[in-house]
Design a protein around this motif. Sequence first.
Motif, short mmCIF file in Angstrom:
data_model
loop_
_atom_site.label_atom_id
_atom_site.label_comp_id
_atom_site.label_asym_id
_atom_site.label_seq_id
_atom_site.Cartn_x
_atom_site.Cartn_y
_atom_site.Cartn_z
N PHE A 173 74.78 58.53 -4.17
CA PHE A 173 74.20 59.31 -3.07
C PHE A 173 74.54 58.73 -1.70
O PHE A 173 74.23 59.34 -0.68
N GLN A 211 73.59 44.75 3.93
CA GLN A 211 73.38 46.00 3.19
C GLN A 211 73.05 45.68 1.76
O GLN A 211 72.42 46.45 1.06
N GLN A 277 64.59 53.28 -5.94
CA GLN A 277 65.05 54.68 -5.79
C GLN A 277 64.42 55.65 -6.77
O GLN A 277 63.99 56.74 -6.39
N ASP A 315 62.29 51.54 -1.56
CA ASP A 315 62.75 52.87 -1.11
C ASP A 315 62.81 53.78 -2.34
O ASP A 315 63.15 53.33 -3.43
N SER A 349 69.38 63.83 0.29
CA SER A 349 70.16 64.58 1.27
C SER A 349 71.64 64.45 0.91
O SER A 349 72.17 63.34 0.88
#
Length: 472
Positions: A173, A211, A277, A315, A349
């Motif tokens: 994603f 990251q 996630q 997240d 998204s």
Amino acid sequence: MSKKLFIKTYGCQMNVYDSNRMADVLKPHGYDAVDSPESADLVILNTCHIREKAAEKVYSEVGRLRQLKDARKTDTGEDMTIAIAGCVGQAEGPEMMRRAPAIDLVLGPQTYHRLPDMLREVDDRRLKGQRPRVLDTDFPVESKFDFLPEEQGPQGPAAFLTVQEGCDKFCTFCVVPYTRGAEFSRPVRDILTEARRLSAAGVRDITLLGQNVNAYHGDDLNGGTASLGSLIRRLGDIDGIARIRYTTSHPRDMDAELIAAHRDVPQCMPYLHLPVQSGSDRILDAMNRRHTADLYRRIIDDLRAARPDIALSSDFIVGFPGETDADFEDTMRLVRDVAYAQAYSFKYSPRPGTPAADMEVQVDETVKTERLAALQALLNTQQKAFNDASVGRVFDVLFERRGKRARQLVGRSPYLQAVHVDVTRGDYTLDGMGASPYTENSDNGLMGTLVPVRITSAGPNSLEGELTGLPS
Ligand code: SAH
Ligand code: SF4
Ligand code: F3S
């Protein structure tokens, strides 16, 4: 001649760090940072590409800036240079230049050490009567860190320090591997040097950024490679650094050495952002996360065994292609099992160029909305419960700023909760401590120090407390 620089930052903490470093790069070239774009000679939008609306916000901001740019040219004959930096620039540079002619310069996250050269080119083109249109979104072989000047001094007692960049994980994603490039770790020596400078400038709380920060594998001091766990041990030896945090981590890189650092290094804060996630193995697999929900549960168990007071944040993405009600229920169950102190959750998204965007079974928008609402309700309840459980505890609070009310200072608990303290109330008022007596216009020496505070009440997003002792 001094020039004015305005930087607006979107997205993650790495962009915050990069914005500060861009200001450092430009300072010796006469640019002073200002806090509004009105009279700026150079405006940099440091952008984020992670979800759809992020890029749209950039385009509308450029629209507003164009009016300032035009007015400035008409009124004073001066140019305002508009630069797009960061991940939207990296991903959509040429398209942005076509779509928004007010943009003079586009650069990526790995080239900003070359900003002075780019600005010179912008000026040259203007002198020749050409439209600037300068684009530098390379992934250079050199590391920008070897070319950046020393940081100009942090803004407060808590600072970010980038130790790792880029990502090789390619979750289906995510745009980050494309916008930030391949994984790269800075050498231990450089990180220790930067951390010592931060400490000398008054920083007490350092957040190591990457990251994929726990995939860190930088050159160690005496040959060999250091893991994040061993880097944290070395940072623990630096005087003045009282708190060490790191973000963002991937569950797969949560190795034994790092978990042991939570047990052994007192400065390593008992608070960890570990994004999962989804709680469904099927979806985790389709996301290419390369771990199961059970492996994640086991990591949390190991962390809690090493550091019983550790609290977790995460997240979540709802509505990933193919996510069924049962998959979503797995996520809810995982959230109930772990009990988070805080979390971020997003509707999936689709991002151009990522594999998931082309998956056939996209989830309906209304379903995404429902799932997000259910998940956020649960996460908010957990966050409130965590804050409520803080009442009565004594936390060290690192004071960072004045509050809105008189006599009030605001700081952070070990769990990053904002704590509001009236410094003249409680059993240990400043006046009673023999410290400098309270005056309205000083911070009484508390700013930038760690002070024990008893938590007296909790809201959904912050705590209140009173001093119980002197700064340590
Ligand atoms: N490196 C981190 C995440 C960086 S992006 C990690 O591996 O967890 C920050 C968060 O944005 C992600 O954790 C994810 O929850 C969210 N995100 C990323 N891409 C997204 C997308 N296409 N749609 C919705 N949320 C997304
Ligand atoms: Fe994106 Fe996955 Fe890399 Fe995190 S690990 S930055 S979510 S690709
Ligand atoms: Fe956004 Fe780039 Fe950070 S896409 S989240 S600014 S790495």
